[in-house]
Write an enzyme that holds these catalytic residues in place. Sequence first.
Site, PDB file in Angstrom:
ATOM      1  N   HIS A  95       0.856  -1.186   0.000  1.00  0.00           N
ATOM      2  CA  HIS A  95       0.000   0.000   0.000  1.00  0.00           C
ATOM      3  C   HIS A  95       0.895   1.240   0.000  1.00  0.00           C
ATOM      4  O   HIS A  95       1.931   1.270   0.668  1.00  0.00           O
ATOM      5  CB  HIS A  95      -0.897  -0.018   1.236  1.00  0.00           C
ATOM      6  CG  HIS A  95      -1.885   1.096   1.285  1.00  0.00           C
ATOM      7  ND1 HIS A  95      -1.558   2.369   1.694  1.00  0.00           N
ATOM      8  CD2 HIS A  95      -3.207   1.136   0.958  1.00  0.00           C
ATOM      9  CE1 HIS A  95      -2.623   3.145   1.629  1.00  0.00           C
ATOM     10  NE2 HIS A  95      -3.636   2.419   1.183  1.00  0.00           N
ATOM     11  N   ASP A  98       0.921   4.136   1.481  1.00  0.00           N
ATOM     12  CA  ASP A  98       1.292   4.659   2.795  1.00  0.00           C
ATOM     13  C   ASP A  98       2.252   3.721   3.515  1.00  0.00           C
ATOM     14  O   ASP A  98       3.162   4.167   4.234  1.00  0.00           O
ATOM     15  CB  ASP A  98       0.049   4.880   3.665  1.00  0.00           C
ATOM     16  CG  ASP A  98      -0.852   5.969   3.127  1.00  0.00           C
ATOM     17  OD1 ASP A  98      -0.331   6.903   2.481  1.00  0.00           O
ATOM     18  OD2 ASP A  98      -2.074   5.887   3.336  1.00  0.00           O
ATOM     19  N   LYS A  99       2.051   2.426   3.340  1.00  0.00           N
ATOM     20  CA  LYS A  99       2.922   1.457   4.014  1.00  0.00           C
ATOM     21  C   LYS A  99       4.314   1.405   3.386  1.00  0.00           C
ATOM     22  O   LYS A  99       5.302   1.117   4.069  1.00  0.00           O
ATOM     23  CB  LYS A  99       2.268   0.079   3.993  1.00  0.00           C
ATOM     24  CG  LYS A  99       1.242  -0.101   5.093  1.00  0.00           C
ATOM     25  CD  LYS A  99       1.924  -0.194   6.422  1.00  0.00           C
ATOM     26  CE  LYS A  99       1.154   0.503   7.509  1.00  0.00           C
ATOM     27  NZ  LYS A  99       1.969   0.817   8.669  1.00  0.00           N
ATOM     28  N   GLU A 125      10.084  11.466   7.425  1.00  0.00           N
ATOM     29  CA  GLU A 125       8.821  11.333   6.701  1.00  0.00           C
ATOM     30  C   GLU A 125       9.129  10.987   5.251  1.00  0.00           C
ATOM     31  O   GLU A 125      10.078  11.510   4.667  1.00  0.00           O
ATOM     32  CB  GLU A 125       8.023  12.640   6.744  1.00  0.00           C
ATOM     33  CG  GLU A 125       7.907  13.270   8.116  1.00  0.00           C
ATOM     34  CD  GLU A 125       7.069  12.454   9.076  1.00  0.00           C
ATOM     35  OE1 GLU A 125       6.291  11.601   8.605  1.00  0.00           O
ATOM     36  OE2 GLU A 125       7.187  12.668  10.289  1.00  0.00           O
ATOM     37  N   GLU A 147      14.292  15.275  10.138  1.00  0.00           N
ATOM     38  CA  GLU A 147      15.435  15.649  10.955  1.00  0.00           C
ATOM     39  C   GLU A 147      16.159  14.401  11.454  1.00  0.00           C
ATOM     40  O   GLU A 147      15.513  13.447  11.893  1.00  0.00           O
ATOM     41  CB  GLU A 147      14.977  16.471  12.164  1.00  0.00           C
ATOM     42  CG  GLU A 147      14.284  17.771  11.782  1.00  0.00           C
ATOM     43  CD  GLU A 147      13.895  18.583  12.999  1.00  0.00           C
ATOM     44  OE1 GLU A 147      13.798  19.807  12.881  1.00  0.00           O
ATOM     45  OE2 GLU A 147      13.707  17.984  14.083  1.00  0.00           O
ATOM     46  N   LYS A 169      -5.750  -4.494   0.321  1.00  0.00           N
ATOM     47  CA  LYS A 169      -6.434  -4.116   1.551  1.00  0.00           C
ATOM     48  C   LYS A 169      -7.356  -5.246   1.969  1.00  0.00           C
ATOM     49  O   LYS A 169      -7.839  -6.011   1.125  1.00  0.00           O
ATOM     50  CB  LYS A 169      -7.302  -2.860   1.352  1.00  0.00           C
ATOM     51  CG  LYS A 169      -6.573  -1.561   1.206  1.00  0.00           C
ATOM     52  CD  LYS A 169      -7.601  -0.416   1.128  1.00  0.00           C
ATOM     53  CE  LYS A 169      -6.936   0.928   1.134  1.00  0.00           C
ATOM     54  NZ  LYS A 169      -7.930   2.040   1.155  1.00  0.00           N
ATOM     55  N   PHE A 182      -8.364  -4.102 -10.452  1.00  0.00           N
ATOM     56  CA  PHE A 182      -7.357  -3.447  -9.631  1.00  0.00           C
ATOM     57  C   PHE A 182      -5.985  -3.802 -10.206  1.00  0.00           C
ATOM     58  O   PHE A 182      -5.190  -4.490  -9.581  1.00  0.00           O
ATOM     59  CB  PHE A 182      -7.493  -3.903  -8.181  1.00  0.00           C
ATOM     60  CG  PHE A 182      -6.656  -3.148  -7.178  1.00  0.00           C
ATOM     61  CD1 PHE A 182      -5.837  -2.092  -7.534  1.00  0.00           C
ATOM     62  CD2 PHE A 182      -6.694  -3.520  -5.833  1.00  0.00           C
ATOM     63  CE1 PHE A 182      -5.068  -1.411  -6.602  1.00  0.00           C
ATOM     64  CE2 PHE A 182      -5.930  -2.858  -4.880  1.00  0.00           C
ATOM     65  CZ  PHE A 182      -5.121  -1.804  -5.266  1.00  0.00           C
ATOM     66  N   ASP A 199      -1.972   6.050  -6.494  1.00  0.00           N
ATOM     67  CA  ASP A 199      -2.346   6.825  -5.310  1.00  0.00           C
ATOM     68  C   ASP A 199      -1.079   7.216  -4.562  1.00  0.00           C
ATOM     69  O   ASP A 199      -0.175   6.399  -4.408  1.00  0.00           O
ATOM     70  CB  ASP A 199      -3.250   5.972  -4.411  1.00  0.00           C
ATOM     71  CG  ASP A 199      -4.017   6.792  -3.388  1.00  0.00           C
ATOM     72  OD1 ASP A 199      -3.923   8.030  -3.440  1.00  0.00           O
ATOM     73  OD2 ASP A 199      -4.700   6.193  -2.547  1.00  0.00           O
ATOM     74  N   ALA A 200      -1.001   8.449  -4.095  1.00  0.00           N
ATOM     75  CA  ALA A 200       0.169   8.899  -3.346  1.00  0.00           C
ATOM     76  C   ALA A 200       0.190   8.261  -1.966  1.00  0.00           C
ATOM     77  O   ALA A 200      -0.845   7.892  -1.405  1.00  0.00           O
ATOM     78  CB  ALA A 200       0.163  10.424  -3.217  1.00  0.00           C
ATOM     79  N   ARG A 255       0.068   7.646   7.959  1.00  0.00           N
ATOM     80  CA  ARG A 255      -1.367   7.817   7.683  1.00  0.00           C
ATOM     81  C   ARG A 255      -2.188   6.578   8.009  1.00  0.00           C
ATOM     82  O   ARG A 255      -3.389   6.562   7.764  1.00  0.00           O
ATOM     83  CB  ARG A 255      -1.590   8.199   6.213  1.00  0.00           C
ATOM     84  CG  ARG A 255      -1.248   9.616   5.903  1.00  0.00           C
ATOM     85  CD  ARG A 255      -1.976  10.142   4.698  1.00  0.00           C
ATOM     86  NE  ARG A 255      -1.657   9.425   3.481  1.00  0.00           N
ATOM     87  CZ  ARG A 255      -1.831   9.943   2.260  1.00  0.00           C
ATOM     88  NH1 ARG A 255      -2.308  11.168   2.122  1.00  0.00           N
ATOM     89  NH2 ARG A 255      -1.526   9.240   1.182  1.00  0.00           N
ATOM     90  N   LYS A 256      -1.577   5.553   8.539  1.00  0.00           N
ATOM     91  CA  LYS A 256      -2.312   4.327   8.838  1.00  0.00           C
ATOM     92  C   LYS A 256      -2.191   3.968  10.317  1.00  0.00           C
ATOM     93  O   LYS A 256      -1.906   2.832  10.685  1.00  0.00           O
ATOM     94  CB  LYS A 256      -1.808   3.182   7.951  1.00  0.00           C
ATOM     95  CG  LYS A 256      -2.234   3.336   6.490  1.00  0.00           C
ATOM     96  CD  LYS A 256      -3.732   3.185   6.334  1.00  0.00           C
ATOM     97  CE  LYS A 256      -4.207   3.435   4.910  1.00  0.00           C
ATOM     98  NZ  LYS A 256      -4.237   4.875   4.578  1.00  0.00           N
ATOM     99  N   LYS A 296      10.296   7.281  13.471  1.00  0.00           N
ATOM    100  CA  LYS A 296      10.692   7.942  14.713  1.00  0.00           C
ATOM    101  C   LYS A 296      11.590   7.029  15.541  1.00  0.00           C
ATOM    102  O   LYS A 296      11.262   5.862  15.766  1.00  0.00           O
ATOM    103  CB  LYS A 296       9.457   8.319  15.528  1.00  0.00           C
ATOM    104  CG  LYS A 296       8.522   9.277  14.799  1.00  0.00           C
ATOM    105  CD  LYS A 296       7.255   9.550  15.602  1.00  0.00           C
ATOM    106  CE  LYS A 296       6.329  10.488  14.818  1.00  0.00           C
ATOM    107  NZ  LYS A 296       5.064  10.737  15.553  1.00  0.00           N
ATOM    108  N   LYS A 311      11.242   9.315  20.837  1.00  0.00           N
ATOM    109  CA  LYS A 311       9.917   9.884  20.592  1.00  0.00           C
ATOM    110  C   LYS A 311       8.881   9.015  21.296  1.00  0.00           C
ATOM    111  O   LYS A 311       8.674   7.852  20.936  1.00  0.00           O
ATOM    112  CB  LYS A 311       9.602   9.944  19.103  1.00  0.00           C
ATOM    113  CG  LYS A 311      10.204  11.140  18.361  1.00  0.00           C
ATOM    114  CD  LYS A 311      11.685  11.018  18.190  1.00  0.00           C
ATOM    115  CE  LYS A 311      12.238  12.087  17.256  1.00  0.00           C
ATOM    116  NZ  LYS A 311      13.708  12.024  17.177  1.00  0.00           N
ATOM    117  N   ASP A 321       5.779   9.090  21.183  1.00  0.00           N
ATOM    118  CA  ASP A 321       4.716   8.615  20.298  1.00  0.00           C
ATOM    119  C   ASP A 321       4.887   7.127  20.039  1.00  0.00           C
ATOM    120  O   ASP A 321       3.910   6.377  19.971  1.00  0.00           O
ATOM    121  CB  ASP A 321       4.761   9.352  18.949  1.00  0.00           C
ATOM    122  CG  ASP A 321       4.042  10.682  18.986  1.00  0.00           C
ATOM    123  OD1 ASP A 321       3.294  10.932  19.939  1.00  0.00           O
ATOM    124  OD2 ASP A 321       4.236  11.474  18.047  1.00  0.00           O
TER     125      ASP A 321
END
Length: 392
Positions: free
Chosen positions: A17, A19-20, A46, A59, A172, A236, A244-245, A250-251, A271, A275, A277
């Site tokens: 995918h 994003d992945k 990122e 960074e 998906k 597909f 798709d970008a 985002r997931k 990260k 971090k 998060d």
Amino acid sequence: MARGTYLFTSESVSEGHPDKICDQISDAVVDLFLAADPDHARVACETLTTTDTIVMAGEVRGPSEVAENKEQLEQIARDVVKRIGYEQVGFDWRTARVEVLLHPQSADIAQGVDAGEEKALGAGDQGIMFGYACNESDALMPAPIHLSHRILRRMAEDRHAGKTSQFGPDSKSQVTLQYENGRPVRATSVVVSTQHTEEASSEEVRELVRKYVLEVLPEGWMCPEDSFYVNPTGRFVIGGPTGDAGLTGRKIIVDTYGGAAPHGGGAFSGKDPTKVDRSAAYAARYLAKNVVAAELAERCSIQLAYAIGVAKPLSIYVNTYGTNRCDEEQLERFLADNVDLSPNGIRELLHLNRPIYSPTASYGHFGRDPDNEGHFSWEREDLVAELKPLLG
């Protein structure tokens, strides 16, 4: 009173995918820096993907031979895309344009992290993090997300092994389960969309996918035929960043509990473990999983809160949704007193200053098997013996 009968749905996305892809590239950068300097490396990377293009920004801090080696960083991205399997028109690991826009970490952020409170390493940012566990699957994960991940992992394993040449990397899944008396009992619908070759017919793809769904779902759980959806649009072929970008982070619901538990809002991939998060979310899962494994509760959610540069968590909140066999406030005090939940303490407890993050970037950060190389250390159940005496 909690509802006993309801439907709940979770989705997963494959390693291919868009994003992945970005999550995996960003975590490969984290691993590169941690391998070079485990104690001092800092990464906030990122990644963006689109047609024929990969952009890496953020960074970093680490040895100059790593931080300033753009050729090596570019090769890291190409290697990830190659491993996933993209050699298609519009996105090919050999020919995609790769931009490396990483720059040194902010001195202001570094000061807070490195000095921190009382000379203990402080949190790399403020925020809230959640961990969750429940006893509705062997992995102590919510069943819908656990099953959704497993379907796609099995499809990917056979694609990489050359057993299903009809499949492409992008896919998906979505699983809806019927709950009765608060327990999952069957699937009411299953959706799988998978990239495929031009030559593969819709019926061929449907039957290939059916094999994996039947393999993963418990016996007798298969949904009705008219609620089994495979490539609902009918086609597909164009997949991945060609269609798709993609973007790192985002997931976050796919990465965690499929919507079955709260989420603090921060992404993990790209990260380093200073971090919170990332590291505190792993610690919260570790605590929640051990609480459920110790049979102190059937479900457990744990919230941790931090401030940038401050070592001690601002709060610890335990919610067992009325399934507890010990006092929740007593449990909060026990965890606060017996587990070092400072960012540095978490990294030492779970051995996080190691290049262990690339495998987390697809098919979920939780519900995975810890191994001898240190991957998924937050899935260990080694706190159970200490928690057992709290049983009421």
